[in-house]
Write a protein that holds these residues in place. Sequence first.
Motif, PDB file in Angstrom:
ATOM      1  N   SER A 240      26.827  51.762  41.623  1.00 59.07           N
ATOM      2  CA  SER A 240      26.144  50.868  40.527  1.00 59.07           C
ATOM      3  C   SER A 240      27.096  50.539  39.462  1.00 59.07           C
ATOM      4  O   SER A 240      28.181  51.399  39.166  1.00 59.07           O
ATOM      5  N   PHE A 241      27.069  49.191  38.868  1.00 57.96           N
ATOM      6  CA  PHE A 241      27.841  48.686  38.043  1.00 57.96           C
ATOM      7  C   PHE A 241      27.150  47.366  37.266  1.00 57.96           C
ATOM      8  O   PHE A 241      26.154  46.921  37.891  1.00 57.96           O
ATOM      9  N   THR A 242      27.690  47.017  36.215  1.00 57.07           N
ATOM     10  CA  THR A 242      27.077  45.905  35.430  1.00 57.07           C
ATOM     11  C   THR A 242      28.210  45.235  35.009  1.00 57.07           C
ATOM     12  O   THR A 242      29.293  45.713  34.752  1.00 57.07           O
ATOM     13  N   ALA A 243      27.993  43.870  34.540  1.00 60.25           N
ATOM     14  CA  ALA A 243      28.930  43.224  33.807  1.00 60.25           C
ATOM     15  C   ALA A 243      29.285  43.632  32.692  1.00 60.25           C
ATOM     16  O   ALA A 243      28.545  44.275  31.751  1.00 60.25           O
ATOM     17  N   TYR A 384      40.425  46.160  34.672  1.00 60.21           N
ATOM     18  CA  TYR A 384      39.835  45.061  34.453  1.00 60.21           C
ATOM     19  C   TYR A 384      38.418  45.004  34.090  1.00 60.21           C
ATOM     20  O   TYR A 384      37.670  45.851  34.649  1.00 60.21           O
ATOM     21  N   SER A 385      37.901  44.170  33.220  1.00 58.20           N
ATOM     22  CA  SER A 385      36.631  44.031  32.874  1.00 58.20           C
ATOM     23  C   SER A 385      35.821  43.280  34.167  1.00 58.20           C
ATOM     24  O   SER A 385      36.230  42.112  34.634  1.00 58.20           O
ATOM     25  N   ILE A 386      34.603  43.927  34.510  1.00 55.02           N
ATOM     26  CA  ILE A 386      33.886  43.392  35.514  1.00 55.02           C
ATOM     27  C   ILE A 386      33.288  42.197  35.163  1.00 55.02           C
ATOM     28  O   ILE A 386      32.330  42.413  34.109  1.00 55.02           O
ATOM     29  N   LEU A 429      32.405  43.039  43.282  1.00 57.48           N
ATOM     30  CA  LEU A 429      32.839  42.799  41.863  1.00 57.48           C
ATOM     31  C   LEU A 429      33.863  41.754  41.774  1.00 57.48           C
ATOM     32  O   LEU A 429      34.375  41.106  42.670  1.00 57.48           O
ATOM     33  N   SER A 430      33.725  41.151  40.567  1.00 60.41           N
ATOM     34  CA  SER A 430      34.560  39.894  40.125  1.00 60.41           C
ATOM     35  C   SER A 430      35.482  40.376  39.081  1.00 60.41           C
ATOM     36  O   SER A 430      35.272  40.901  38.153  1.00 60.41           O
TER      37      SER A 430
END
Length: 430
Positions: A240-243, A384-386, A429-430
Amino acid sequence: DYSQVRAKAEPDCDVAIFYASQTGTAEEASWDVFREGRRMGFSLQDPQMMDEVSLEVFCKLHTVIFFVSTTGQGDPPTNMRRFWQQLISASLPKTLLAGLRFAVFGLGDSHYREFNYAARKLHARLKDLGAEPFFRLGLGDDQHDFGLEQEMDPWTDGMWSALAELVPAEPSVKPGTPETALRYEVTELGESSDADIDAAVAEGDFLAEVVANFSLCTEQHASEHQDVINVRFRMPPGLSFTAGDVCVVWPRTDPGLVRRFVVDTLGRSLQEYISIKPLRSQAGMSPFPDRPLTLEELFSCYIDVAAVPSRYFFHVLSLHTDHELHKQKLSEFASKSLEAKDALYEYCKRERRSAAEVMWDFWTVRPPLKELLSCLPLLRPRRYSIASCPGWNSPWSCPAAAADFWCRYRQYSFWKSPMQKTSSSSSVLS
């Protein structure tokens, strides 16, 4: 009481060298200056990252040289932050570092507004605590054609002259004697057929598939200013992850390049095992795992042969060839003269020629493995920032979720419209 610690400190002729480095540039610079100073006869301690020293130990030092880069929005590198938090404590007395002599060189990029901000802040804070600079603040700029060396070379020349007035120097290397400073203890263990490069994935890390990689900028903006790349990864299930979260990417060198470098250039087998560890490192600070590595794994995951090499790399190569023309040219590239800098820029830096490509051009060079590894940079993780979250597969597939993200980009003419791109990824992911 740090003041009492400093008052009880014994005089020491050794000069300490500390670096704060996010991508390894400041670390390599500190080692270059360390080698040069040792050749000149100065008694120097091996370079250490700033977070390796406690404030209590730091208070016992008398002469220190710093190499500091800047990351993010003028932030100190991650391997400096613990020490920096101690140093900026409001409870420290203004005379804490009275008697300490120091010099700071910053490694920065003038394209950024916070140019060399971390080095400037460190220089100012040391003075606030009573320390005295024995040489001026140096501010290197990577935007110069000659890179950081344009400022670092005259700065180090002046710094050695100022240091000689404080600390005696006795040349330890006779003129004409080849000298290299080894950084690693390397033990060659022979060949095996059971190598598994996937063993390099440490606990807590994971492999991710790259499903998209393209520029968000026009070619003109990318060439004149800075390129911004949209990279998208397909994640393993269950993560899991978020911006706004940070993605730490550990790169690997192209397998074809590694094979050609190890087999064709070094004349070795990919399945040769070695044991490698830093000669001087505190516990837990080694960049290598505590197990034998194959040469394939070493050059794929830990040593960067695809990077543009340092000037010291050419010096090491010049010591290990009998080809007169090759030796002469390599020695020229390793020189600090203006003509040599221009030649090195044209040959290597402007073309972004890698260490592997240099060794292909100078095919007669055969350095020992331990010396070669000591002059090559490490592969470093990049943070890097997602810019996405699992709720939307691409920033433009759900306008309601993506509007705030893209609005600040669309006001600039150099940003391409994301609708010009297509995507077939799932949760990425971006």
